[in-house]
Write a protein that holds these residues in place. Structure first.
Motif, PDB file in Angstrom:
ATOM      1  N   LEU A 254       0.824  -1.212   0.000  1.00 30.79           N
ATOM      2  CA  LEU A 254       0.000   0.000   0.000  1.00 30.79           C
ATOM      3  C   LEU A 254       0.858   1.262   0.000  1.00 30.79           C
ATOM      4  O   LEU A 254       0.426   2.317  -0.487  1.00 30.79           O
ATOM      5  N   LYS A 255       2.063   1.173   0.551  1.00 29.14           N
ATOM      6  CA  LYS A 255       2.926   2.347   0.628  1.00 29.14           C
ATOM      7  C   LYS A 255       3.243   2.910  -0.754  1.00 29.14           C
ATOM      8  O   LYS A 255       3.432   4.119  -0.911  1.00 29.14           O
ATOM      9  N   ALA A 256       3.288   2.047  -1.744  1.00 31.60           N
ATOM     10  CA  ALA A 256       3.603   2.502  -3.101  1.00 31.60           C
ATOM     11  C   ALA A 256       2.504   3.384  -3.671  1.00 31.60           C
ATOM     12  O   ALA A 256       2.758   4.214  -4.551  1.00 31.60           O
ATOM     13  N   PHE A 257       1.280   3.231  -3.165  1.00 40.81           N
ATOM     14  CA  PHE A 257       0.141   4.001  -3.670  1.00 40.81           C
ATOM     15  C   PHE A 257      -0.110   5.269  -2.853  1.00 40.81           C
ATOM     16  O   PHE A 257      -0.848   6.142  -3.290  1.00 40.81           O
ATOM     17  N   TYR A 258       0.483   5.337  -1.648  1.00 41.98           N
ATOM     18  CA  TYR A 258       0.272   6.505  -0.789  1.00 41.98           C
ATOM     19  C   TYR A 258       1.598   6.895  -0.145  1.00 41.98           C
ATOM     20  O   TYR A 258       1.972   6.365   0.906  1.00 41.98           O
ATOM     21  N   PRO A 259       2.341   7.818  -0.752  1.00 40.91           N
ATOM     22  CA  PRO A 259       3.689   8.180  -0.291  1.00 40.91           C
ATOM     23  C   PRO A 259       3.810   8.536   1.193  1.00 40.91           C
ATOM     24  O   PRO A 259       4.832   8.192   1.806  1.00 40.91           O
ATOM     25  N   PRO A 260       2.819   9.216   1.822  1.00 38.77           N
ATOM     26  CA  PRO A 260       2.979   9.530   3.249  1.00 38.77           C
ATOM     27  C   PRO A 260       3.204   8.301   4.133  1.00 38.77           C
ATOM     28  O   PRO A 260       3.694   8.430   5.259  1.00 38.77           O
ATOM     29  N   LEU A 261       2.849   7.117   3.627  1.00 42.16           N
ATOM     30  CA  LEU A 261       3.052   5.901   4.405  1.00 42.16           C
ATOM     31  C   LEU A 261       4.462   5.333   4.253  1.00 42.16           C
ATOM     32  O   LEU A 261       4.827   4.390   4.950  1.00 42.16           O
ATOM     33  N   ALA A 262       5.252   5.893   3.347  1.00 43.81           N
ATOM     34  CA  ALA A 262       6.539   5.305   2.983  1.00 43.81           C
ATOM     35  C   ALA A 262       7.459   5.106   4.181  1.00 43.81           C
ATOM     36  O   ALA A 262       8.174   4.104   4.268  1.00 43.81           O
ATOM     37  N   THR A 263       7.477   6.045   5.113  1.00 49.45           N
ATOM     38  CA  THR A 263       8.385   5.941   6.265  1.00 49.45           C
ATOM     39  C   THR A 263       7.696   5.399   7.509  1.00 49.45           C
ATOM     40  O   THR A 263       8.290   5.395   8.589  1.00 49.45           O
ATOM     41  N   THR A 264       6.471   4.955   7.351  1.00 52.39           N
ATOM     42  CA  THR A 264       5.710   4.466   8.500  1.00 52.39           C
ATOM     43  C   THR A 264       6.259   3.136   9.000  1.00 52.39           C
ATOM     44  O   THR A 264       6.440   2.190   8.228  1.00 52.39           O
ATOM     45  N   LYS A 265       6.500   3.059  10.291  1.00 52.41           N
ATOM     46  CA  LYS A 265       6.946   1.818  10.912  1.00 52.41           C
ATOM     47  C   LYS A 265       5.724   1.078  11.437  1.00 52.41           C
ATOM     48  O   LYS A 265       4.965   1.604  12.253  1.00 52.41           O
ATOM     49  N   LEU A 266       5.528  -0.111  10.946  1.00 48.30           N
ATOM     50  CA  LEU A 266       4.336  -0.867  11.322  1.00 48.30           C
ATOM     51  C   LEU A 266       4.392  -1.279  12.790  1.00 48.30           C
ATOM     52  O   LEU A 266       5.465  -1.609  13.311  1.00 48.30           O
ATOM     53  N   PRO A 267       3.234  -1.274  13.458  1.00 51.99           N
ATOM     54  CA  PRO A 267       3.223  -1.685  14.869  1.00 51.99           C
ATOM     55  C   PRO A 267       3.497  -3.172  15.015  1.00 51.99           C
ATOM     56  O   PRO A 267       3.120  -3.970  14.149  1.00 51.99           O
ATOM     57  N   ALA A 268       4.144  -3.541  16.100  1.00 51.63           N
ATOM     58  CA  ALA A 268       4.383  -4.961  16.378  1.00 51.63           C
ATOM     59  C   ALA A 268       3.081  -5.600  16.817  1.00 51.63           C
ATOM     60  O   ALA A 268       2.089  -4.917  17.117  1.00 51.63           O
ATOM     61  N   ALA A 269       3.058  -6.929  16.837  1.00 50.33           N
ATOM     62  CA  ALA A 269       1.860  -7.648  17.274  1.00 50.33           C
ATOM     63  C   ALA A 269       1.483  -7.219  18.688  1.00 50.33           C
ATOM     64  O   ALA A 269       2.338  -7.161  19.581  1.00 50.33           O
ATOM     65  N   GLY A 270       0.201  -6.887  18.879  1.00 52.19           N
ATOM     66  CA  GLY A 270      -0.267  -6.450  20.185  1.00 52.19           C
ATOM     67  C   GLY A 270      -0.148  -4.958  20.408  1.00 52.19           C
ATOM     68  O   GLY A 270      -0.622  -4.440  21.418  1.00 52.19           O
ATOM     69  N   GLU A 271       0.490  -4.229  19.465  1.00 48.79           N
ATOM     70  CA  GLU A 271       0.619  -2.781  19.573  1.00 48.79           C
ATOM     71  C   GLU A 271      -0.305  -2.113  18.560  1.00 48.79           C
ATOM     72  O   GLU A 271      -0.893  -2.777  17.714  1.00 48.79           O
ATOM     73  N   GLU A 272      -0.421  -0.775  18.681  1.00 50.51           N
ATOM     74  CA  GLU A 272      -1.295  -0.047  17.773  1.00 50.51           C
ATOM     75  C   GLU A 272      -0.651   1.265  17.361  1.00 50.51           C
ATOM     76  O   GLU A 272       0.199   1.810  18.078  1.00 50.51           O
TER      77      GLU A 272
END
Length: 388
Positions: A254-272
Motif C-alpha cells: 500500500l505504501k507505493a500508492f500513498y507516499p505519506p506511508l513510505a516511512t511508517t513503521k508498522l506496529p508490532a503484534a499487540g501494539e497499535e
C-alpha cells in the motif's frame, strides 16, 4: 387470492377455488419429501419454483397447465413471440439446462418460544447438478470474521466480503467456459452465447493478481453519535478489517500508492498505531482511528467495543467460511439517520420516525455448500417495548 377470466373454462375456476381436486397433484407424488430430504429443508414452511415447469411456457403451447392457460389468455401473440423457442432443438437444450439448474428452493423456521422476541430463519437455495460449477464457486470463498456470523449481535451495521482473490480469475474462467463452450442447437440460446463471448469480463480481472493473498474485507459499525445541530460525528465505534495471507507484506504494498506511508513503521503484534500521526487528514473526522496488525489481518478501529473485536479477529485463523455477510439494527440505523436529517432543518418524514423506534434486526449471508448457492436470512423482532 385467485385470478380468473371468462376465457378459461369452468374446470379452471373449480380447481383454484378447491371445489375440485386436480388429477395430478403434489399429494399424489413424493416430490415434496424428495426435495426436503435432498436439500435438508424445514418441513414446516417450504416453497419451490421449478425451472422445468416454467420452461414449458417458453418451449411449448400445452406442456403443462400454466402453458395452456397462458395460451388461452394471450392466444397467437404468445405463440408468435416464442415461435423460435418451440422447436425440438430448443426443447432438448432447455431441458438440459433445467436439469442442471432445477429451480429455487426455500424454507423457513419460526421461533416463538420467547414471548418477547419473534425470530424467523429462512434459506433460499439455488442448486445445480453441475459439480464443476459448485467447485469453482466454492474456490472463491474467503474469510468472514466470526462476529459477523452471529446475527444477534447488538451492532448498528456490518458487512463482509469473503473472497479468495488468487482463485478469482481461474474460477471465473471455468464458470465463463461453462456458459460459453456448450454447443447449443437451439438458435436463441446460440445467439445469446455468441453475445456473451463478445463481452468476456476476464480481462478486467488482470489487476486482481496484485492482491493475490487477499481473503476478505469487512466493516463493522457498532455505533455512531452525531451532533444534533451540525450532524458532525461526536463519537464512533467501528472496525475495518482486511484479511490477507501476509498482512504486513500487503501493507508494504500500500505504501507505493500513498507516499505519506513510505516511512511508517508498522506496529508490532499487540501494539497499535495512531493513524492521525501518519495521515493528518484523518484528524478532521473527529475520532482517533488506530491501526493494528497480526500475521493475517490488518485492523483499523475506533472505540472500545471495536478494539475488543479487533483483538478477537487478530487471533482468528484464515479459513474459507463464506462469501458475503450483512446485518443491520433497524432502530439504531434510522435513529442515526433521523439525527443527521434533523441537523439540516428539514422536516423528518413520519415513516422515518416510525422506523427509528423499530426493534428489528436483520442478517443475511451468502455462501456455497455441496449442492447449492445458499442465501441465509435471520430476522428478529422484539415484541415488548424497548427499555428506556
Amino acid at each position: 387470492l385467485t385470478l380468473s377470466s371468462d376465457k378459461l373454462d369452468a374446470e379452471h375456476l373449480a380447481l383454484v377455488l378447491q371445489a375440485e381436486k386436480p388429477a395430478q397433484n403434489l399429494a399424489n407424488t413424493n416430490y415434496l419429501t424428495d426435495i426436503q430430504q435432498k436439500y435438508q429443508l424445514q418441513s414446516g414452511a417450504l416453497a419451490y419454483v421449478s425451472t422445468a415447469q416454467f420452461s414449458q411456457v417458453l418451449v411449448s403451447q400445452d406442456g403443462n397447465r400454466l402453458a395452456k392457460n397462458l395460451h388461452t389468455l394471450v392466444g397467437e401473440q404468445l405463440s408468435q413471440a416464442f415461435a423460435e423457442w418451440r422447436t425440438p432443438a430448443c426443447q432438448t437444450d432447455v431441458a438440459a439446462i433445467t436439469k442442471n439448474w432445477p429451480g429455487l428452493f426455500m424454507d423457513s423456521h419460526f421461533d416463538v418460544s420467547n414471548a418477547a422476541l419473534f425470530k424467523v430463519s429462512s434459506r433460499l437455495l439455488v442448486p445445480t447438478e453441475n459439480k464443476e460449477t459448485l467447485t469453482s464457486l466454492a474456490a472463491i470463498r474467503g474469510f468472514v470474521p466470526a462476529h459477523m456470523l452471529n446475527p444477534t449481535q447488538p451492532t448498528l451495521f456490518y458487512t463482509a466480503l469473503g473472497l479468495d482473490v488468487a482463485q478469482l480469475a481461474p474460477s471465473l474462467g471455468k464458470l465463463w467456459g461453462s456458459m460459453t463452450e456448450p454447443a447449443y442447437s437451439c438458435q436463441p440460446l446460440a445467439d445469446m452465447q455468441q453475445q456473451l463471448k463478445q463481452q468476456n469480463p476476464l480481462a478486467a480481472l488482470a489487476m486482481a493478481g496484485m492482491a493475490s493473498g487477499l481473503q476478505g474485507v469487512s466493516v463493522t459499525i457498532n455505533g455512531i453519535e452525531l451532533d444534533p445541530t451540525s450532524s458532525n460525528m461526536r463519537k464512533a465505534d467501528a472496525l475495518v478489517t482486511v484479511s490477507e495471507a501476509n498482512a504486513r507484506t500487503f501493507f508494504e504494498g500500500l505504501k507505493a500508492f500513498y507516499p505519506p506511508l513510505a516511512t511508517t513503521k508498522l506496529p508490532a503484534a499487540g501494539e497499535e498505531l495512531d493513524l492521525a500521526s501518519v495521515i493528518p487528514e484523518v484528524a478532521v473526522l473527529g475520532v482517533k482511528p488506530l491501526l493494528a496488525l497480526s500475521d493475517s489481518h490488518l485492523l483499523l478501529y475506533v472505540g472500545d467495543k471495536a478494539k475488543a473485536q479487533s483483538v478477537t479477529v487478530a487471533a482468528e485463523t484464515l479459513q474459507k467460511n463464506g462469501l458475503v455477510s450483512f446485518g443491520m439494527d433497524y432502530g439504531q440505523f434510522f435513529q442515526t439517520l433521523q439525527t443527521a436529517m434533523a441537523a439540516t432543518g428539514e422536516p423528518i418524514p413520519a415513516e422515518l420516525q416510525q422506523w427509528s423506534g423499530s426493534q428489528m434486526k436483520m442478517a443475511l449471508s451468502l455462501d456455497v455448500d455441496a449442492r447449492a448457492i445458499v442465501l441465509n436470512s435471520q430476522l428478529e423482532v422484539a415484541t415488548a417495548p424497548a427499555k428506556k
